[in-house]
Design an enzyme around this catalytic site. Structure first.
Site, short mmCIF file in Angstrom:
data_model
loop_
_atom_site.label_atom_id
_atom_site.label_comp_id
_atom_site.label_asym_id
_atom_site.label_seq_id
_atom_site.Cartn_x
_atom_site.Cartn_y
_atom_site.Cartn_z
CE LYS A 245 -3.26 2.65 2.87
NZ LYS A 245 -4.15 2.69 4.06
CG ASP A 250 -5.33 8.09 4.57
OD1 ASP A 250 -6.20 8.80 4.01
OD2 ASP A 250 -5.59 7.06 5.21
CE LYS A 257 -6.34 8.87 7.96
NZ LYS A 257 -7.08 7.77 8.61
CG ASP A 268 -1.87 5.21 4.90
OD1 ASP A 268 -1.76 4.14 5.51
OD2 ASP A 268 -2.94 5.60 4.37
CG ASP A 327 -9.80 7.82 6.53
OD1 ASP A 327 -8.72 7.78 5.89
OD2 ASP A 327 -9.88 7.95 7.76
CD GLU A 329 -6.65 5.42 2.37
OE1 GLU A 329 -7.62 5.59 3.13
OE2 GLU A 329 -5.53 5.09 2.79
NE ARG A 331 -11.00 -0.82 3.44
CZ ARG A 331 -11.57 -1.02 4.62
NH1 ARG A 331 -12.74 -1.65 4.71
NH2 ARG A 331 -10.99 -0.60 5.73
N1 BES Z 1 -4.27 4.54 6.83
C1 BES Z 1 -5.43 4.30 7.60
C2 BES Z 1 -5.22 3.26 8.69
C3 BES Z 1 -4.28 3.65 9.80
C4 BES Z 1 -4.75 4.29 10.91
C5 BES Z 1 -2.95 3.32 9.71
C6 BES Z 1 -3.88 4.64 11.93
C7 BES Z 1 -2.08 3.67 10.74
C8 BES Z 1 -2.55 4.31 11.84
C9 BES Z 1 -6.56 3.81 6.70
O1 BES Z 1 -6.56 4.30 5.41
C10 BES Z 1 -7.83 4.25 7.33
O2 BES Z 1 -8.05 5.43 7.39
N2 BES Z 1 -8.64 3.30 7.78
C11 BES Z 1 -9.88 3.60 8.39
C12 BES Z 1 -10.92 2.69 7.80
C13 BES Z 1 -12.33 3.03 8.21
C14 BES Z 1 -12.75 4.34 7.61
C15 BES Z 1 -13.25 1.91 7.74
C16 BES Z 1 -9.71 3.35 9.88
O3 BES Z 1 -9.04 2.39 10.25
O4 BES Z 1 -10.23 4.14 10.66
ZN ZN Z 2 -4.73 4.87 4.65
MN MN Z 3 -7.57 6.17 5.24
#
Ligand code: BES
Ligand code: ZN
Ligand code: MN
Length: 478
Positions: A245, A250, A257, A268, A327, A329, A331
């Site tokens: 990834k 992000d 966020k 990220d 967010d 993204e 996947r």
């Molecule tokens: N990059 C983030 C996940 C992340 C969070 C990595 C904190 C490292 C530290 C990912 O893209 C994300 O934002 N995931 C969301 C998914 C949700 C919206 C379903 C999450 O985990 O909150």
């Molecule tokens: Zn992310």
């Molecule tokens: Mn995200």
């Protein structure tokens, strides 16, 4: 520059600091030539992570505790001890000795070299005042000869790759844009003898990577896709594909966020960094395995034409995803990455992704979640991680949870319910791996980043996953 490692029969006179890794058992029995009362006054018992320094005859001496007894001191303890020694030193020349009872085999030497290089790592690109002296040379005392030297050098190769991954993660998102990431990845890969293909936005459009394009839509930076191929010189024992990834930043997109949540989001692309870095080490170590890497790169921004919640994206393999939260993204870009990797017909695919906060809720900051579609391959990845000293833990992909990502308008939606977020993300990824290909997914959201130095782990980007991928490639098909 990382230090050079040397296998030495005896401690070189020129070493400015001599570090000795010792066990608590050895300390309690008394160390030859060392004043036991002084150690006791200093509270040094030889327990893991304890250190004690003094100077004798113009030379600095350091004791590093590595565990209770010699039986518990394997490669992981040696790596950690060497890292502590390297981090504690502010000299150019360090010698590392191992104390009474500690046996160092080939894996141990490799781990000592890794620890020395990893412990010396610092990200100083943006520091204007000079920082502490870095190591130039480390002598590992007790093992000499070609074999020992080769073991150390293999450790250096892997640790230097891990430091490359750290550098990429630590570089700010405003500097390390997708084109800049691609340039640096191409440079590092070419230098290691890896074949490089960098796809431009036009290439990505032509290939219909709808997930990557959808995430990129809110950005003024173009996307990239880096494709790397390592072809062994002889017959390949098997074919492995790696997908990382690569979100260079992000912000969350329109589902933005919080300020706090964004603070570390330059990390990220930790999966992409680990994949690129591992490829450089794999090419240098040259296992008889063909390894193919696919690294989709974009940031996730909020421009005026950004993907809107409710939009539907068509992924490379033809399946559609309704984006309900921009967010989620990672996947979306990995769906394209896994589809492409499948087309290269590997025996197995591993993806690495800083994918979900939910995985950090489940396993905390230091342990990666491991999922997959093939128990035997997942076990192989787990064994590789254990051998490499990286912490992963299996999580399930329950078939009956697949309905949590059912969409009313598309083949699936990009978020599940409030619970099991690491698993619903994994279940979505599974849809993009072609039948018959073994696949493992490492959610490295926690361990890709660290708030503090700890053992061989560095504050900031950690380079997590590099050692596991290298170990996997070395063992694959054996
Ligand atoms: N990059 C983030 C996940 C992340 C969070 C990595 C904190 C490292 C530290 C990912 O893209 C994300 O934002 N995931 C969301 C998914 C949700 C919206 C379903 C999450 O985990 O909150
Ligand atoms: Zn992310
Ligand atoms: Mn995200």
């Amino acid at each position: 520059m990382s230090p050079t490692l040397h296998a030495a029969r005896t401690t070189p006179r020129a070493a400015e600091l001599v570090a000795t890794l010792v066990t608590a058992d050895a300390v309690s029995e008394g160390l030859a030539g060392i004043d036991a009362a002084a150690l006791e006054r200093a509270g040094f018992e030889g327990k893991r992570d304890q250190t004690h320094t003094w100077s004798s005859e113009g030379r600095l001496c350091l004791l590093v505790g590595v565990g209770d007894d010699a039986a518990s001191v394997g490669p992981d303890a040696l790596r950690r001890g060497a890292a502590l020694a390297a981090r504690a030193s502010s000299v150019r020349r360090l010698a590392i000795e191992t104390g009474p009872g500690i046996e160092v085999d080939a894996d141990g030497r490799r781990a000592l070299a890794e620890g020395a290089v990893l412990g010396d790592y610092r990200f100083t690109v943006y520091k204007t005042s000079s920082t502490r002296t870095r190591l130039a040379r480390v002598d590992v005392v007790g093992a000499s000869g070609k074999r020992a030297q080769a073991d150390l050098e293999r450790g250096v190769v892997v640790a230097e790759a891990q430091c490359l991954a750290r550098d990429l993660v630590n570089e700010p998102g405003g500097v390390l844009t997708p084109p800049e990431f691609a340039r640096r990845a191409a440079r590092a890969a070419r230098a290691a003898g890896v074949k490089v293909d960098v796809w431009t936005k036009a290439d990505i459009e032509k290939a219909k990577l709808g997930g990557l394009l959808g995430v990129n839509r809110g950005s003024s930076q173009p996307p990239r896709l880096v494709e790397l191929t390592y072809q062994p010189s002889g017959r390949a024992r098997g074919r492995l594909a790696l997908v990382g990834k690569g979100l260079t930043f992000d912000a969350g997109g329109l589902s933005i966020k919080t300020g706090q949540g964004m603070m570390t989001m330059k990390m990220d692309m930790g999966g992409a960094a680990a994949v690129v870095a591992a490829m450089t080490a794999i090419a240098r170590l040259a296992p008889p395995v063909r390894v193919h890497a696919i690294v989709p790169l974009t940031d996730n921004m909020l421009g005026g034409d950004a993907t809107r919640p409710g939009d539907v994206l068509r992924i490379r393999n033809g399946k559609t995803i309704e984006v309900l939260n921009t967010d989620a993204e990672g996947r979306l870009v990995l769906a394209d990455g896994l589809s492409l990797a499948s087309e290269r017909r590997p025996d197995a695919i591993v993806d690495l992704a800083t994918l979900t906060g939910a995985c950090m809720v489940a396993l905390g900051p230091r342990i990666a979640g491991l999922m997959g579609n093939d128990e035997a391959f997942v076990d192989q990845v787990k064994a590789a991680a254990e051998a490499a000293g990286e912490r992963v833990w299996p999580l399930p992909l329950p078939d009956d949870y697949r309905k949590m990502i059912d969409s009313k308008v598309a083949d699936m939606k990009n978020i599940g319910g409030p619970h099991g977020g690491a698993l619903t993300a994994g279940l979505l990824l599974r849809e993009f791996v072609r039948d018959g290909i073994a696949w493992a997914h490492l959610d490295i959201a926690g361990p890709a980043w660290s708030d503090d130095d700890e053992g061989e782990i560095s504050a900031g980007g950690t380079g997590f996953g590099v050692r596991t991928l290298v170990a996997l490639a070395e063992r694959f098909g054996a």
